[in-house]
Design an enzyme around this catalytic site. Structure first.
Site, PDB file in Angstrom:
ATOM      1  N   GLU A  27      17.227  16.144 -18.773  1.00  0.00           N
ATOM      2  CA  GLU A  27      15.937  15.704 -18.203  1.00  0.00           C
ATOM      3  C   GLU A  27      14.888  16.833 -18.094  1.00  0.00           C
ATOM      4  O   GLU A  27      15.267  18.176 -17.737  1.00  0.00           O
ATOM      5  CB  GLU A  27      16.188  15.179 -16.771  1.00  0.00           C
ATOM      6  N   ASN A 173      13.833   3.614 -17.420  1.00  0.00           N
ATOM      7  CA  ASN A 173      15.095   4.265 -16.524  1.00  0.00           C
ATOM      8  C   ASN A 173      14.937   3.905 -15.179  1.00  0.00           C
ATOM      9  O   ASN A 173      13.685   3.739 -14.434  1.00  0.00           O
ATOM     10  CB  ASN A 173      14.628   5.800 -16.333  1.00  0.00           C
ATOM     11  N   GLU A 174      16.004   3.060 -14.582  1.00  0.00           N
ATOM     12  CA  GLU A 174      16.182   2.760 -13.078  1.00  0.00           C
ATOM     13  C   GLU A 174      14.963   1.916 -12.833  1.00  0.00           C
ATOM     14  O   GLU A 174      14.214   2.356 -11.776  1.00  0.00           O
ATOM     15  CB  GLU A 174      16.264   4.033 -12.250  1.00  0.00           C
ATOM     16  N   GLU A 293      24.298   7.596 -16.622  1.00  0.00           N
ATOM     17  CA  GLU A 293      24.160   8.391 -15.736  1.00  0.00           C
ATOM     18  C   GLU A 293      25.239   8.410 -14.529  1.00  0.00           C
ATOM     19  O   GLU A 293      25.227   7.446 -13.922  1.00  0.00           O
ATOM     20  CB  GLU A 293      22.852   8.396 -14.638  1.00  0.00           C
ATOM     21  N   GLN A 353      23.719  15.982 -15.101  1.00  0.00           N
ATOM     22  CA  GLN A 353      23.103  16.104 -16.084  1.00  0.00           C
ATOM     23  C   GLN A 353      23.846  17.391 -16.924  1.00  0.00           C
ATOM     24  O   GLN A 353      25.235  17.547 -16.608  1.00  0.00           O
ATOM     25  CB  GLN A 353      21.907  16.804 -15.973  1.00  0.00           C
TER      26      GLN A 353
HETATM   27  O1  AHR Z   1      19.770  12.595 -12.648  1.00  0.00           O
HETATM   28  C1  AHR Z   1      18.871  12.938 -11.620  1.00  0.00           C
HETATM   29  C2  AHR Z   1      18.352  11.688 -11.405  1.00  0.00           C
HETATM   30  O2  AHR Z   1      18.891  10.482 -11.062  1.00  0.00           O
HETATM   31  C3  AHR Z   1      17.382  10.795 -12.666  1.00  0.00           C
HETATM   32  O3  AHR Z   1      16.263  11.529 -13.052  1.00  0.00           O
HETATM   33  C4  AHR Z   1      17.182   9.417 -12.195  1.00  0.00           C
HETATM   34  O4  AHR Z   1      17.273   8.404 -13.175  1.00  0.00           O
HETATM   35  C5  AHR Z   1      18.504   9.272 -11.166  1.00  0.00           C
HETATM   36  O5  AHR Z   1      17.979   8.578  -9.951  1.00  0.00           O
END
Ligand code: AHR
Length: 506
Positions: A27, A173-174, A293, A353
């Site tokens: 990210e 995303n989310e 994730e 990540q």
């Molecule tokens: O990985 C960190 C964060 O966690 C990401 O940006 C988000 O998608 C999740 O809540």
């Protein structure tokens, strides 16, 4: 000593291990990209500004797919900011992480880095929050059309004659998270998916599209969100996403060691939601899971957001730089076991990540990049399991009572018929205090005669960590206790308390 027994049946195949299970999220956050992947001023940088030490470790880690540019960041991202001459690119506020985004690293840099890292695949996340259909169509034209249109010609003018040919897209995303800039409710999101997916498929019908499932298993709307999405957008989605992060509270290591039991239930519940919708829709289409994730993340106990202030928007601040213990790595190993056990439905996954930001790799400013503890189970699992086949196990294993997750199995394991014909067994001992003798009955009609390796991750200090001053404090060590009984076609190995083990035999 306690004993656990498992019989491996190579006639019963759970599923093929898709290489995409060994993906990651990278990210535009903290020092994940700036200072992690890309740091032109570093003495470790190559001619393109990419850190060579990081590239070397990424290859060793066995990463296959990179989800980018977020994460939460994507919800405010304008992809056009990151293309064209670097010095003309705008600086923007990144509301997700209260930082300044310089846009020095954009689509071309990412594609270039992916090539250098071993031709990795891009899982491109689209901004479905502050943007939507038009920006997705423009991005597709820019990236995938060979030439002869305004945007594809711009790509060529920006130095990339060949199209990027991106196949895999996350539709946001989310999207159910209140923290997400421009979050939507389930019906609004399903409608948006239908419009964006239909438009994108007018350009390329065979794109693979990932819809956002609940942001985590504990969301109030978990289940209901999936139901609505599946009801209104089932045929547009190829993969439904799951996200999950776990951490230990002080003095709760025994509870934490059971975290993968929750991940396991999460996956089973999502599969049920998907299949119920499939039955109701009388659809032939199969939706699988992208667990895009997952990791251990000590949310809140480290700087996870820059202190707010109208004049405080730093560039690439130190954020989410968790330092992982050996127990964290055992739990990460167990997450990988869990993903493999669901190989029939989990077709993509991303450890979140990669570098500096909750990553298995740390890249200090002035020292060579090194492996966190969590690097080891990931690298070994990717090395042996990629493109293999998960085999069925029938087990008799003592249970543990876990304060948070109820009755769970003390040993969690998975067996994989590897691509090279060997057999790999991955096992975790989730007890914080007892070791266990693990007796494995090998597949019939196979004459295993050679132990290629048997290694365990364990430390008498469950909180031991690798640091810049002691980067090899925790490493994988040979497990000398392994015995192969050829006549009985069995192996026995001692699994110390709080440990992750990998066995490879032929
Ligand atoms: O990985 C960190 C964060 O966690 C990401 O940006 C988000 O998608 C999740 O809540």
């Amino acid at each position: 000593m306690l004993t656990a027994n498992t019989k491996i049946d190579n006639n019963l195949i759970v599923g093929k291990v898709e290489p995409r299970i060994f993906g990651t999220l990278v990210e535009q956050l903290g020092r994940g990209i700036y200072g992690g992947l890309y740091d032109p001023k570093s003495s470790f940088a190559d001619e393109d500004g990419f850190r060579k030490d990081v590239l070397k470790l990424v290859k060793e880690l066995g990463i296959t797919t990179v989800r980018w540019p977020g994460g939460n960041f994507v919800s405010g991202y304008r992809w056009e900011d990151g293309v064209g001459p670097q010095d003309l690119r705008p600086r923007r506020l990144d509301l997700a992480w209260h930082s300044t985004e310089t846009n020095k690293f954009g689509l071309h840099e990412m594609e270039h880095w992916l090539k250098k890292a071993g031709n990795l695949e891009l899982m491109l996340a689209l901004n479905m929050d502050t943007r939507g259909l038009q920006s997705a169509l423009d991005l597709l034209e820019y990236a995938n059309i060979p030439g002869g249109t305004k945007l594809s010609d711009e790509r060529i003018a920006n130095g990339e004659k060949e199209p990027f040919n991106i196949r895999l897209f996350c539709l946001g995303n989310e999207m159910d998270g209140k923290w997400q800039l421009g979050h939507l409710d389930a019906i609004e999101y399903a409608k948006k998916i239908n419009r964006v997916a239909a438009g994108m498929r007018q350009i390329e019908p065979d794109l693979e599209l990932i819809g956002c499932g609940s942001s985590n298993h504990g969301m109030k709307t978990f289940g209901e969100w999936e139901d609505t999405l599946m009801k209104y957008a089932y045929d547009e989605i190829d993969l439904l996403s799951c996200h999950a992060y776990y951490h230990t509270d002080p003095g709760e290591l025994d509870t934490f060691l059971g975290s993968a039991a929750d991940m396991d239930r999460f996956i089973s519940e999502i599969v049920s939601c998907i299949d119920a919708a499939k039955a109701l829709a009388k659809s032939k289409h199969i939706v699988n899971i992208s667990f895009d994730e997952w990791n251990v993340w000590y949310q809140g106990s480290e700087p996870s957001r820059v202190p707010e202030g109208i004049d405080n928007w730093p560039v690439a601040p130190h954020l989410l730089e968790d330092v992982y213990s050996v127990t964290d790595a055992v739990v990460v190993g167990d997450f990988l076991i869990t993903l493999l056990k669901h190989a029939d439905r989990v077709k993509a996954a991303s450890i979140a990540q990669l570098v500096n930001v909750i990553g298995p790799i740390m890249a200090p400013e002035n020292a060579e990049a090194y492996r966190q503890t969590t690097f080891y189970p990931f690298a070994e699992t990717a090395r042996l399991a990629k493109n293999g086949k998960v085999l069925k196990e029938i087990s008799n294993i003592p249970n543990l009572e876990n304060k948070k997750y109820g009755t769970i199995s003390m040993v969690d394991s998975v067996s994989v018929q590897c691509k090279d014909g060997s057999l790999a067994i991955f096992a975790v001992n989730r007890s914080i205090k007892d070791s266990i003798s693990y007796q494995i009955c090998l597949p019939e009609k196979e004459n295993y005669s050679n132990i290629l390796s048997a290694m365990t991750l364990h430390d008498k200090d469950p909180l031991a960590k690798n640091t810049v001053n002691n980067p090899n404090r925790v490493v994988l060590k040979n497990n000398e206790s392994i015995r192969l009984n050829k006549e009985a076609n069995m192996i026995a190995i001692n699994l110390p308390e709080d440990s992750w083990t990998v066995i490879n035999i032929k």
